[in-house]
Design an enzyme around this catalytic site. Sequence first.
Site, PDB file in Angstrom:
ATOM      1  N   CYS A  19       0.840  -1.194   0.000  1.00 52.32           N
ATOM      2  CA  CYS A  19       0.000   0.000   0.000  1.00 52.32           C
ATOM      3  C   CYS A  19       0.873   1.242   0.000  1.00 52.32           C
ATOM      4  O   CYS A  19       2.103   1.157   0.089  1.00 52.32           O
ATOM      5  CB  CYS A  19      -0.943   0.018   1.206  1.00 52.32           C
ATOM      6  N   CYS A  22       3.382   1.735   2.791  1.00 54.11           N
ATOM      7  CA  CYS A  22       4.677   1.059   2.644  1.00 54.11           C
ATOM      8  C   CYS A  22       5.660   1.965   1.912  1.00 54.11           C
ATOM      9  O   CYS A  22       6.822   2.111   2.321  1.00 54.11           O
ATOM     10  CB  CYS A  22       4.508  -0.246   1.862  1.00 54.11           C
ATOM     11  N   ASP A 440      10.174  29.075 -31.631  1.00 51.61           N
ATOM     12  CA  ASP A 440      11.259  29.447 -32.526  1.00 51.61           C
ATOM     13  C   ASP A 440      10.699  29.336 -33.949  1.00 51.61           C
ATOM     14  O   ASP A 440       9.738  28.606 -34.187  1.00 51.61           O
ATOM     15  CB  ASP A 440      12.432  28.483 -32.326  1.00 51.61           C
ATOM     16  N   ASP A 640      14.197  23.613 -31.430  1.00 50.40           N
ATOM     17  CA  ASP A 640      14.796  22.376 -31.943  1.00 50.40           C
ATOM     18  C   ASP A 640      15.697  21.691 -30.925  1.00 50.40           C
ATOM     19  O   ASP A 640      16.237  20.634 -31.191  1.00 50.40           O
ATOM     20  CB  ASP A 640      15.567  22.624 -33.239  1.00 50.40           C
ATOM     21  N   ASP A 644      18.361  26.440 -29.263  1.00 52.41           N
ATOM     22  CA  ASP A 644      17.469  27.058 -28.288  1.00 52.41           C
ATOM     23  C   ASP A 644      17.606  26.459 -26.893  1.00 52.41           C
ATOM     24  O   ASP A 644      16.739  26.664 -26.044  1.00 52.41           O
ATOM     25  CB  ASP A 644      16.010  26.902 -28.757  1.00 52.41           C
TER      26      ASP A 644
END
Length: 756
Positions: A19, A22, A440, A640, A644
């Site tokens: 669960c 844990c 861009d 790209d 950038d």
Amino acid sequence: MMQQVINRNVELSIGGMTCAACAARIEKALNSHEGLSASVNFATEKASVNISNSELRLFEVKDIIKKLGYQPLETDDLTADQDQARKDREIRILRNRFILSLVFTLPLLYLAMAPMISFVRLPFPEFLDPMQMPLVYALVCLGLTIPSLVAGRHFYSVGFSSLARLSPNMDSLIALGTGAAVAYSLFSIVRIWQGEFVFAEQLYFETAAVIITLILLGKMLEARSKGRAGAAIRKLMNLAPATATIVTAGVEREIAAGDVEPGDLVRVRPGQRIPVDGEVVEGLTAVDESMLTGESLPVEKKPGDKIIGASLNKNGTVLFRAERVGKDTALAQIVKLVSDAQGSKAPIARLADVVSGYFVPIVMATALVSGLLWLFAGESFVFALTRLVTVLVIACPCALGLATPAAIMTGTGRGAELGILFKSGPALEATSSLEIVVFDKTGTITIGRPQVTALLALAPFSEHELLFFAASAEKNSEHPLAEAVATKANEAGIMESQPASFKAIPGNGIEAVIDKKNVLVGNLRFLEGRQVSIMETLVEKVAVHENNGATVLYVAVDGILAGIIACADVVKPESAEAIARLANMGIRSVMLTGDRKPAAEAIARQVGIQEVIAEVLPDQKAGHIKALVSSGKRTAMVGDGINDAPALAIADVGIAIGSGTDVAIESADVVLTRSSLLDVPTALMLGRRTMRNIRQNLFWAFGYNVLGIPVAAGLLYLFGGPLLNPVIAAAAMSMSSVSVVTNALRLKRFGKNRKK
């Protein structure tokens, strides 16, 4: 001297978690050690651990987890098939235990319920009549209960050991609840043996057996559902072939794909998948790369072309040199990216984590208090015990722990199937609240390479002659505009002629001799400098093309102007639709580019972008993004992933267009492998849908416990309402986890055509 380990990141699979408590317990224990930082995901059953203490070894980290009662295993030690086999084995064990418990619980339930149903007389063996043979009846019920207790023995071994370590979990709730019912029933058997037959009506063996059966059913369904949530990664992994055919000294040999090394020559025949990344050295073929690039048509491959592992070789035999193998292949990087995202935690998960950590002790206290209050109120011990058992059984934190990771797993997996790779849960969450998307221009909104957009031939020359002389003159040039002209000539079926002489004048143009004719190709200044007469009306037409972002080449033959060729970096076909979809989502689009303002504005008009920031140097892009982020607007940058990179890193969400280069993966939060701008709104829509799914799950998980626990404690009974049966509570508890995971799995149906 001990080898230093600095900032080592390790991923561990953890067995034995039952669960969210844990997971919270393991995470708390690891984070309490200096030099350890950990995040434990209950849904994926994995822990991401960062070790920054140079004196702390990995085996010591594993020991910490083992002492808590769980089994750690490095994920690198498991292949995908082994990991899946382990999960399948767990599901099979749960199924067998459920069947064992069910087979004995059904007759037990019949024995318990049949005598109580007065409106219909059900067949019942006389030797088991609780009124006539109470001790036999009680012992048979005990015998039928034992198989269920054996099937659910894990709940008791883990539950009581966790309780002894003062770290109770869900198993502790089940163990205490069903254990109390069994213990009281054993007490009733003793009283029956002593002659107090009235205790035959106070046997609760069927309650314990049915609770265990229902919880085993819920656990089995939950395990299956979690397996489906992680199916995307397995689907990606299964794309890679198991074997490869390498060629050594002209001899072919089949080896495991994992044994291929860089530099090996690998042969692939039609219909086979490429085992690793490499470069074609011999042969021609067409390769289906749709699994990585989304390109529906096969891509032609010839010597010198790159080839991607796991793509499908369609119709030719090729020999290629392996370059990237194992964990370095494009597929392996994508799988790791998706796996990391599924294992990470979104910020919204923190609340659930905090609650889960304290939940079980609070529930145990609540159960004990409710039982004592009913005793003090004058109710019987059996009544108080039933309330205590019901509260313990209904209050499972599993649904709470699964709410966020199940949705993150499914959302990121579905994204991978659509070619959208989210680096992390926080990245997925961040895409859901974006207000501005900055694009861009070159290579993002546009194709990224110039194409011929207009031809104007002047008498006595035809368009065919104009293209012939221009393409022939540009034949030896490597300029991008030369490539655009050559491509246009090839499309028109024009065969260029080899120049007798060729001279490039940087910044101006080209002078060449074609078929004994002097040909000039260049800008207006270049041709005017060579005394080529150019009419004023033509200059006005050229200005129109230049205002639309085109570069215009003038072509002259033997001193006579033959015409002009306009070249421009054209807009991708899907760009305008992508911007329109973002506008429909209420998101503002901005273009950020280093191009001249007129050219940038021309492109912006074509795609529907209202705001343009032009003539920006590469090192200034990050500053503009930072200003937008600082203004308080949630901002994404789409580029790209190479030029950038700084801007992608500074934005709230960096989105890299491309097939996942190393720089893109490092700098961006989201990678669009199919290079389609339509995937930008799709990624944002998927983020919104996933967050909505998470909120639904959390609402259900919190609401279930907020409403369920008071009802289980008997709140409605105080006001004349019904009591909640422990069996119904067990069914509700099991189904709560299943419902949360099932709701998350609805994200697998998310499609590109959805608008919101």
